[in-house]
Design a protein around this motif. Structure first.
Motif, short mmCIF file in Angstrom:
data_model
loop_
_atom_site.label_atom_id
_atom_site.label_comp_id
_atom_site.label_asym_id
_atom_site.label_seq_id
_atom_site.Cartn_x
_atom_site.Cartn_y
_atom_site.Cartn_z
N GLY A 264 0.83 -1.21 0.00
CA GLY A 264 0.00 0.00 0.00
C GLY A 264 0.86 1.26 0.00
N ASN A 265 0.17 2.40 -0.04
CA ASN A 265 0.90 3.67 0.02
C ASN A 265 1.10 4.06 1.48
N SER A 266 1.88 3.25 2.20
CA SER A 266 2.08 3.51 3.62
C SER A 266 3.09 4.63 3.81
N ILE A 290 4.10 0.54 -4.87
CA ILE A 290 3.58 -0.04 -6.12
C ILE A 290 2.87 1.06 -6.89
N SER A 291 3.26 1.25 -8.13
CA SER A 291 2.60 2.27 -8.94
C SER A 291 2.10 1.69 -10.25
N GLY A 292 1.00 2.26 -10.72
CA GLY A 292 0.48 1.84 -12.02
C GLY A 292 -1.02 1.72 -12.03
N GLY A 293 -1.64 2.01 -10.89
CA GLY A 293 -3.09 1.91 -10.83
C GLY A 293 -3.54 0.47 -11.05
N ALA A 294 -4.84 0.30 -11.28
CA ALA A 294 -5.42 -1.04 -11.40
C ALA A 294 -4.84 -1.78 -12.61
N VAL A 345 10.25 6.64 -1.58
CA VAL A 345 10.42 6.85 -3.03
C VAL A 345 9.04 6.88 -3.72
N LYS A 346 8.15 5.97 -3.29
CA LYS A 346 6.81 5.97 -3.89
C LYS A 346 6.07 7.28 -3.56
N MET A 347 6.28 7.75 -2.33
CA MET A 347 5.63 9.00 -1.92
C MET A 347 6.10 10.17 -2.81
N ILE A 348 7.40 10.22 -3.08
CA ILE A 348 7.91 11.31 -3.93
C ILE A 348 7.45 11.09 -5.38
N HIS A 349 7.35 9.84 -5.79
CA HIS A 349 6.76 9.54 -7.10
C HIS A 349 5.40 10.23 -7.19
N ASN A 350 4.61 10.08 -6.12
CA ASN A 350 3.28 10.68 -6.13
C ASN A 350 3.33 12.20 -6.09
N GLY A 351 4.35 12.74 -5.40
CA GLY A 351 4.51 14.19 -5.39
C GLY A 351 4.74 14.69 -6.82
N ILE A 352 5.60 13.98 -7.55
CA ILE A 352 5.86 14.35 -8.96
C ILE A 352 4.57 14.16 -9.76
N GLU A 353 3.87 13.07 -9.46
CA GLU A 353 2.60 12.77 -10.14
C GLU A 353 1.61 13.94 -9.97
N TYR A 354 1.50 14.46 -8.75
CA TYR A 354 0.60 15.59 -8.50
C TYR A 354 0.99 16.77 -9.40
N GLY A 355 2.31 17.04 -9.50
CA GLY A 355 2.78 18.15 -10.32
C GLY A 355 2.45 17.94 -11.78
N ASN A 421 -7.64 13.87 -2.31
CA ASN A 421 -6.28 13.32 -2.24
C ASN A 421 -6.23 12.34 -1.10
N LYS A 422 -5.36 11.33 -1.29
CA LYS A 422 -5.30 10.28 -0.26
C LYS A 422 -4.13 10.49 0.69
N GLY A 423 -3.34 11.52 0.46
CA GLY A 423 -2.30 11.83 1.46
C GLY A 423 -0.86 11.79 1.00
N ALA A 448 -3.53 23.48 -5.05
CA ALA A 448 -4.60 23.65 -6.05
C ALA A 448 -5.74 22.68 -5.76
N ARG A 449 -5.38 21.45 -5.33
CA ARG A 449 -6.44 20.49 -4.97
C ARG A 449 -7.19 20.99 -3.75
N PHE A 450 -6.45 21.54 -2.77
CA PHE A 450 -7.11 22.04 -1.57
C PHE A 450 -8.08 23.16 -1.94
N CYS A 522 4.56 2.65 -14.11
CA CYS A 522 4.04 3.60 -13.13
C CYS A 522 3.29 4.76 -13.80
N ILE A 523 2.64 5.54 -12.97
CA ILE A 523 1.80 6.63 -13.47
C ILE A 523 2.65 7.75 -14.10
N ILE A 524 3.88 7.94 -13.64
CA ILE A 524 4.68 9.05 -14.20
C ILE A 524 5.68 8.56 -15.25
#
Ligand code: 6PG
Length: 623
Positions: A264-266, A290-294, A345-355, A421-423, A448-450, A522-524
């Motif tokens: 998970g995205n722990s 883990i990245s890549g969605g369903a 690393v996954k968390m920062i992946h998501n940070g880049i993903e948000y951008g 957003n999930k965090g 921007a999401r907020f 992955c998503i990015i």
């Protein structure tokens, strides 16, 4: 795997151990042969061994494990009566040990000792029985039954077991389960039972895929029992408290050496804490980003595993098979680093993903509402860019989103402009701030999401204080350059956070490997990510400057300035683009405004300041 048969002297460890070794075609060892002569003499003389006597013996045994494991495993008969002895054998070594307690009544044991003329005087049996601490893991065999019965009991424990287990069959869990099973790994599956909403999920998944090697299980106990030793279990459950709850439910049934992987995205700090807690119980924990969605989970995600390096070979074959493959055919998976680093690393992946997501969203919005473009025209533009160095998974799906119509209406027009957003974006901004690394683009995307979430307030503010929106008159030929510049800054910022985290937390992250893992699944994933890998392989200093092509950077920064200038002039918010531009301007300025900040701090708080004409720290009597 090393099987250790333990129990008091005379219980029959050697006899059963030899039979078990024969059954598995493994070598048999008797731990008594590893005692120093002084210990053997003491035992013959009827003297009990002290702990002091036992440590060198246990150390000798432990030193033999790597060779035994290398040769395929072994069976060992060993009177490891106390937990602290077993714990010593288990601690800080990667080889899975399966302890098998041989249990019997005192009468039966004395009888057997008499029959076999055992070297230990029978008078020591009482003290051995007193010393015996039964482990709450491993297997227990009642040796009052026949050897054949005991062997068949043991066989049941290891035969016909699943290669691994997957706990949690939500969208990601189900898809990952299908991926694992498609790759020919037999998989025990478990999902909680919730009346009315989550009933018989594991069974339904197995029924829907009769040709896949699923072993659906109805309870946690059966789930654990269905998995081959040492167990490998992937948790696909929501991050947060649920992970701790599930670990509490699972661990009583696990054996030392079992490996729990959290997919998970722990939060990375939770993963570090969980690793320590499980290690105390001689269990291993792997945090796997883990990245890549369903779709990625099913067809091949990017995997970011982290934990003890010596455990990694046990899970590598599975991870490599289920992961996406890079352009060279290598798995988009690889050891990221010590505990916690994979989730970081996954968390920062998501940070880049948000951008990345926000940059595309801003472009769409600016073109649609300030440059009078239709959804199809914007989709067409994105599709054209998709054929160039701006190609990315996110741009591709954005074009597809714009092409989607419902009864002739673009679906995008029917979707509420309110993003949740999930965090992980939030955590990545926090982590960057804690490390003191600028994270302008990712945090602008988060803000921007907020802002979007306050829909009712926005609605009322937009009538109370209407904006004078206008046409932006963008130079469309420069748009792509502007977009790419903002993306490069976004990527460079994320990578810089990783670099700083690696230094601060002593992770020795390999950015070339990390970006390589991110090139597919992955998503990015994107063309730019391929470029990042190439550039980082040459040098990982001044990441942003390295990613910028010297020839083009001026053109690109002008394009970004033009876009931000025109958009803001038309009252079109472009927070991620302008954050990128501001970062670039600030980080490439010889002179910033921070001298004024220094002076202000000293004025009101006597914080002192540095000067350019003299070395040292200075205070000034401002008033
Ligand atoms: C991925 C995604 C995935 C998920 C995140 C984003 O890499 O597969 O990042 O992990 O989409 O949970 O979540 P939010 O946008 O809801 O924060």
């Amino acid at each position: 795997m090393i099987y250790i048969l333990y129990g008091v002297s005379g219980v029959g460890k050697t006899t059963l151990g030899k039979a078990w070794a024969k059954e598995l075609s493994l070598p048999f060892f008797d731990a008594d042969d590893f005692h120093p002569a002084s210990n053997k003499d003491k035992m013959r003389a009827g003297q009990a061994l002290t702990d002091e006597d036992r440590w060198p013996w246990l150390a000798e045994l432990k030193a033999a494990f790597p060779q035994w494991e290398k040769e395929g495993g072994a069976v060992l008969a060993c009177s490891a009566l106390k937990e602290k002895y077993r714990s010593f054998l288990l601690r800080e070594q990667p080889i899975p040990l399966h302890f098998i307690l041989l249990d019997a009544s005192k009468d039966i044991i004395s009888e057997r000792m008499k029959e076999r003329d055992h070297f230990m005087p029978i008078t020591l049996l009482d003290s051995q029985l007193d010393a015996l601490e039964k482990a709450n893991y491993g297997s227990t065999l009642n040796v009052e039954k026949s050897i054949e019965k005991n062997i068949s009991q043991l066989k049941e424990k290891i035969e016909n077991k699943a290669d691994l287990g997957l706990f949690g069959l939500g969208v990601m869990g189900k898809n990952l389960a299908i991926n694992i099973a498609n790759n020919k790994f037999s998989l025990a599956t478990y999902n909680r039972y919730v009346t009315g909403s989550e009933e018989h999920i594991a069974e339904q998944l197995a029924a829907a895929h009769p040709n896949l090697p699923f072993i659906p299980t109805p309870s946690i106990e059966v789930f654990v029992e269905s998995i081959a030793l040492p167990r490998k279990i992937i948790l696909m459950i929501p991050a947060g408290k649920t992970v701790d709850l599930v670990l509490d439910q699972l661990t009583p049934f696990l054996d030392p050496g079992d490996i729990i992987m959290d997919g998970g995205n722990s939060h990375f700090e939770d993963s570090i804490r969980r690793t320590k807690a499980l290690n105390e119980k001689h269990l291993h924990f792997y945090g796997i980003g883990i990245s890549g969605g369903a779709k990625g989970a099913r067809k091949g995600p990017a995997l970011m595993p982290s934990g003890a390096k010596d455990i990694f070979p046990q899970i590598t074959p599975i991870l490599d098979r289920i992961a996406a493959k890079d352009t060279h055919g290598n798995p988009c998976s690889g050891w990221i680093g010590k505990a916690g680093s994979g989730h970081f690393v996954k968390m920062i992946h998501n940070g880049i993903e948000y951008g990345e997501m926000q940059l595309i969203a801003e472009l769409y919005h600016a073109l649609r509402f300030h440059a009078n473009k239709t959804v199809d025209e914007i989709a067409h533009l994105f599709e054209t860019w998709q054929k160039t160095d701006t190609a990315s998974y996110l741009l591709d799906i954005s074009a597809k989103i714009l092409r989607t119509k419902e009864n002739g209406t673009p679906l995008i027009d029917l979707i509420l402009d309110k993003a949740g957003n999930k965090g992980t974006g939030n955590w990545s901004a926090k982590a960057a701030f804690e490390l003191g690394v600028p994270f302008n683009v990712g945090s602008a995307a988060l803000q921007a999401r907020f802002i979007s979430a306050f829909k009712a307030e926005r609605l009322s503010a937009s009538t109370s204080f209407p904006l004078s929106k206008g046409s932006a008159n963008f130079d469309l030929s420069q748009l792509q350059q502007s977009y790419q510049m903002a993306r490069i800054i976004n990527h460079a910022q994320g990578l810089k956070v990783l670099q700083q985290a690696s230094e601060t937390y002593h992770w020795e992250l390999n950015l070339v490997e990390t970006t390589r893992i991110w090139t597919n699944g992955c998503i990015i994933r994107s063309q730019l990510m391929e470029e990042c890998t190439k550039h980082l392989a040459l040098s990982n200093e001044h990441i942003l400057n390295n990613l910028l092509d010297n020839k083009d950077y001026n053109k690109r920064i002008k394009a970004l300035t033009h876009f931000v200038h025109k958009a803001l002039g038309a009252a079109c918010p472009v927070p991620a683009h302008s954050a990128a531009l501001n970062y670039f301007l600030g980080s490439h300025s010889e002179q910033t405004s921070a001298n004024m900040i220094q002076a202000q701090r000293d004025f009101f708080g006597q914080h002192s300041f540095e000067r350019i004409d003299r070395k040292g720290s200075f205070a000034y009597p401002w008033e």
